[in-house]
Scaffold this active site. Sequence first.
Site, PDB file in Angstrom:
ATOM      1  N   SER A 288       5.932   4.770   3.297  1.00 24.86           N
ATOM      2  CA  SER A 288       5.256   4.345   1.926  1.00 24.86           C
ATOM      3  C   SER A 288       5.728   4.951   0.704  1.00 24.86           C
ATOM      4  O   SER A 288       6.669   5.760   0.797  1.00 24.86           O
ATOM      5  CB  SER A 288       3.718   5.001   2.188  1.00 24.86           C
ATOM      6  OG  SER A 288       3.894   6.344   1.960  1.00 24.86           O
ATOM      7  N   GLY A 289       5.146   4.611  -0.471  1.00 23.65           N
ATOM      8  CA  GLY A 289       5.695   5.182  -1.571  1.00 23.65           C
ATOM      9  C   GLY A 289       5.151   6.563  -1.882  1.00 23.65           C
ATOM     10  O   GLY A 289       5.254   7.098  -2.946  1.00 23.65           O
ATOM     11  N   ASP A 290       4.140   7.125  -1.178  1.00 23.47           N
ATOM     12  CA  ASP A 290       3.454   8.309  -1.446  1.00 23.47           C
ATOM     13  C   ASP A 290       3.340   9.087   0.040  1.00 23.47           C
ATOM     14  O   ASP A 290       4.075   8.614   0.799  1.00 23.47           O
ATOM     15  CB  ASP A 290       2.206   8.073  -2.097  1.00 23.47           C
ATOM     16  CG  ASP A 290       1.778   9.341  -2.957  1.00 23.47           C
ATOM     17  OD1 ASP A 290       2.181  10.466  -2.722  1.00 23.47           O
ATOM     18  OD2 ASP A 290       1.450   8.965  -4.239  1.00 23.47           O
ATOM     19  N   ASP A 291       2.459  10.139   0.121  1.00 16.60           N
ATOM     20  CA  ASP A 291       2.378  10.959   1.079  1.00 16.60           C
ATOM     21  C   ASP A 291       2.122  10.105   2.274  1.00 16.60           C
ATOM     22  O   ASP A 291       1.227   8.968   2.502  1.00 16.60           O
ATOM     23  CB  ASP A 291       1.389  12.182   1.082  1.00 16.60           C
ATOM     24  CG  ASP A 291       1.730  12.894  -0.111  1.00 16.60           C
ATOM     25  OD1 ASP A 291       2.871  13.358  -0.335  1.00 16.60           O
ATOM     26  OD2 ASP A 291       0.740  13.224  -0.911  1.00 16.60           O
TER      27      ASP A 291
END
Length: 466
Positions: free
Chosen positions: A254-257
């Site tokens: 993913s693009g975040d956590d």
Amino acid sequence: MSQTMKMCPRLRNSYGIGVISLVLILVSVNVKVASGVYYAINCRKHSAVLTDFGGVGDGITSNTKAFQSAISKLSQYASDGGAMLVVPPGKWLTGPFNLTSHFTLFLDFGAVILASQDESEWPQLPVLPSYGRGRDAPGGRFSSLIFGTHLTDVVITGNNGLIDGQGAYWWNKFHQGQLTLTRPYLIEIMYSDQIQISFLTLVNSPTWFVHPVYSSNIIIKGLTIKAPVDSPNTDGINPDSCSNIRIEDCNITSGDDCIAVKSGWDEYGIRFGMPTQHLIIRRITCVSPDSAMIALGSEMSGGIYDVRAEDLTAINTEAAVRIKTAIGRGGYVKNIFVKGMNLNTMKYVFWITGTYGDHPDPGYDPKALPYITGINYRDVVATNVTKSARLEGISNDPFTGICISNVSIQVSEQQKKLQWNCSNISGVTSNVTPYPCALLPEKGQLECPFPTDTLPIDNVQLKSCN
Ligand SMILES: *[C@@H]1O[C@H](CO)[C@@H](O)[C@H](O)[C@H]1NC(C)=O
Ligand SMILES: *[C@@H]1O[C@H](CO)[C@@H](O)[C@H](O)[C@H]1NC(C)=O
Ligand SMILES: *[C@@H]1O[C@H](CO)[C@@H](O)[C@H](O)[C@H]1NC(C)=O
Ligand SMILES: *[C@@H]1O[C@H](CO)[C@@H](O)[C@H](O)[C@H]1NC(C)=O
Ligand SMILES: *[C@@H]1O[C@H](CO)[C@@H](O)[C@H](O)[C@H]1NC(C)=O
Ligand SMILES: CC(=O)N[C@H]1CO[C@H](CO)[C@@H](O)[C@@H]1O
């Protein structure tokens, strides 16, 4: 007899093939029955198929009404053994719909739920009380695609069916600063008890993928979650002010956590006062070049307590288990246990940030200091690492009780000189390479603790259902 055989070899052959195919059909029916077994916290007495309610799986027709009327009808069976809605193979375009209690949403193999990009299909909801505002905009927020509130016993599962949030529409609006409401989550369950989300592939959420909030007794298992690594705020799984949670066997890119454990934001989270506690995380694989495999915070104002994470793999990820907090958050992060991490290509192995900033509004209390203590990491192997640790407490609010043992970090060629950068923290280490900072003195033979008792959520067995 022999005459017939000579005359009709073709016929005999095709009869033989017919018998073989009949046997194959019977076998495949059996296989289908066998694969019709699924695992859930509860089985259901009643079931229906989306097409019974006018669903059309062509990827173009809206199924919002079909989902809503199906679930409304099936809610009648809540007190009579519960009901399951089966989404068959096909592409089912839909706007948001609400779940009901004692209910299973089952996505068959080949079933794809596509989130509508028509904003008029998306109801608006008030902001979360523990946040005081939306994450993208100060006002309200869009309903999540799959939403539920005040429910008991809800299962979202399947035979690896797919839910596609078609997030690009929302990511563009985010980048262009055009959001006046906070983007929808893919799945959000609020104020609920006994939740299972499992055996599905989730892709391209508009923002966070799976958001259980103010809820308890949650099992999240066997999810594959994928979003482009440059997509904004596409956190994988965000337990938020929840108790008794088990997250296991998930692969997240993913693009975040990949997982972000939360409990409300500054003065709103402090006032709401609901921690995330008794959380098990195991057998997770994460790819997230700009974020953490597991973040604790940054919204942690209701507290985060008793997290047990083990058997974790991160590849090309910014940090492993990162604590993010700031002055004004208040709350606490305590009794965090991490055991067994296999890491490759990381910016940081250990990262704790006391200066995260990012406040909902100027109304936060500068005297509300977070209490960070009892942070334990052990049995870590990491390769191709830029910096071993950046551990930064808050001046006059040191982060204490940090324990790190049995860690082998191989730093990359272009390693930064200062491998351990520590300030305003205290704790101990044992058997850690490269040699840690002076604030974490080496204590000889020491194993950092990991709980040996079992939590109630670990004793919940999934039943085999048909
Ligand atoms: C779902 O429930 C919420 C809260 O009760 C409501 O505001 C929303 O409109 C409902 N959504 C749909 C799609 O019916
Ligand atoms: C996650 O990836 C691992 C390794 O590639 C694989 O063994 C496992 O089955 C995957 N799990 C899911 C839920 O896809
Ligand atoms: C090591 O990490 C760097 C980024 O820091 C990356 O570009 C490189 O491909 C990695 N090498 C290996 C062998 O994984
Ligand atoms: C140290 O960590 C490694 C790898 O995680 C593990 O295999 C080993 O058992 C650990 N050693 C001890 C003494 O716990
Ligand atoms: C060490 O961390 C502090 C913040 O805690 C930062 O300001 C400083 O630049 C870091 N030093 C190096 C050499 O990375
Ligand atoms: C109270 C205290 O020890 N504060 C320290 C926090 O970290 C900075 C940077 O290392 C120090 O300058 C402070 O003295």
